[in-house]
Design a protein around this motif. Structure first.
Motif: not given
Length: 392
Positions: A25-37, A148-153, A157-163
């Motif tokens: 999952a982090p592969i599709g969320l690298l950018t939002p997770m990096a920004e949040a943390l 991975v794509p839905i986690s990215n979506y 649109h909602i937030g990486w924590r929701s994934a």
């Protein structure tokens, strides 16, 4: 093959989907997770590699200590641990707390993968083993499609924590399915260091393990940084990236269907052809992706996704065929090497991106994958009488 057995296989496939989605999952969320943390994308990428290393160690420990434990009960416990891990990841406020949650999940991950192939093979007739592993490990490809794509979506649109929260809920569904549908698995396996030594007496299995390290390291060197690669494309907009990831995953499912039909009679051919095509695509992406149109990159992702899926299933099935009475230990070692390779690939990718660029990374991955043919082409296929194949 009763209806319950077919349903059990699909429940196990759902479990592999969930656990692979959790890992990647982090592969599709690298950018939002990096920004949040408040950290970098390369650090978040390391949560994938560290997860894989812990999973590799967990698989080794499982091969030593858990061979005699009931497989169904073990699957239930490990899925429960995954529920907890994803819940903790969803609530992480710092990089350290996220890594802690990931380590908990990785412990379950390694043990889970060490028994899933054996479990699938144990509940079906011998002539359905190839098809059963194709179905169960089809969850890997489906994770690329919907995970991975839905986690990215969701992350966008909602937030990486929701994934991560969604993955925790899906883990509960898997747990219920395993408890209700998977039959009791009576297969008992050798445990301890002696069982590991017995596996390493097979030169054929050692060659498959070397091929696994090369192919999986190469694949995840490239795949861990697929989002930054797609983001670097001049002729592709950011809104199209989830669709391209979806295309990659759909191709993986197609690859699983192809493998399920052909693998029982053409195992080595599938492995050789798949490695050739995957290596070629990685090299071409590295060389030309900056000039490619959306159609070009889409075609390359289709071929890469389909052949990568075939490689995953072929290598796992090959281990089960060669292992004879040491299936649990051989499978656990395969999982350990597989996860070690994921960690190597993700870490190597981080270094190559930082030191060179994405183009060089993909070319490097293509060459490394092609080298695995040195081992794949000389490994024998298990004989019809279920005895360990003689090494040539």
């Amino acid at each position: 093959m009763t209806l319950r057995i077919w349903l059990a296989l699909f429940v196990l496939a759902l479990s592999t989907f969930n656990i692979v989605t959790t890992e990647l999952a982090p592969i599709g969320l690298l950018t939002p997770m990096a920004e949040a943390l408040q950290t970098t994308e390369s650090y978040v990428g390391m949560t994938v590699s560290f997860y894989a290393w812990v999973g590799a160690l967990s698989a080794l420990m499982a091969s030593v200590f858990l061979g005699a434990v009931g497989k169904k009960n073990l699957l239930i416990v490990l899925t429960l641990v995954l529920v907890i891990s994803n819940g903790l990841a969803a609530s992480a406020e710092t990089f350290t707390s996220l890594m802690t949650a990931r380590v908990i999940g990785a412990i379950a991950h390694g043990a889970f993968w060490s028994i899933i192939g054996v479990s699938a093979a144990s509940i079906v007739p011998a002539n359905y083993i190839g098809r059963a592993t194709s179905i169960v490990f089809g969850g890997v490809s489906v994770a690329s499609v919907f995970g991975v794509p839905i986690s990215n979506y969701i992350g966008i649109h909602i937030g990486w924590r929701s994934a991560f929260l969604a993955m925790s809920v899906l883990s509960v569904v898997s747990l219920i399915g395993i408890a209700c549908l998977v039959p009791r698995i009576n297969e008992k396996s050798s445990v301890g260091i002696a069982a590991i030594k017995a596996v390493f007496k097979s030169n054929s299995l050692i060659k498959v393990y070397f091929a696994t390290i090369l192919t999986i390291s190469a694949h995840f060197t490239a795949f861990t940084y697929i989002e930054p690669m797609l983001n670097s494309l001049v002729h592709v907009s950011g809104d199209v990236i989830p669709m391209l990831l979806l295309v990659f995953g759909l191709a993986g499912i197609a690859g699983n269907f192809i493998t399920a039909v052909l693998i029982d009679n053409h195992l080595k051919t599938i492995a050789v052809v798949s490695v050739l095509f995957a290596a070629s695509m990685l090299t071409l992406i590295g060389q030309f992706h900056l000039q490619w149109s959306q159609a070009h990159i889409g075609l390359a992702l289709v071929i890469w996704g389909a052949t990568a899926s075939c490689i995953f299933v072929a290598l796992q099935t090959w281990v089960l065929r060669l292992a004879s009475e040491q299936t649990f230990s051989a499978s656990a070692l395969y999982v350990a090497f597989f996860n070690l390779a994921i960690g190597i690939g993700a870490s190597l990718g981080a270094w190559l991106v930082a030191s060179y660029n994405v183009s060089f990374l993909y070319i490097f991955a293509g060459v490394a994958m092609a080298l695995s043919l040195v081992f794949i082409t000389i490994v024998p296929v298990k004989s019809e009488n279920n005895q360990l194949a003689e090494d040539v």
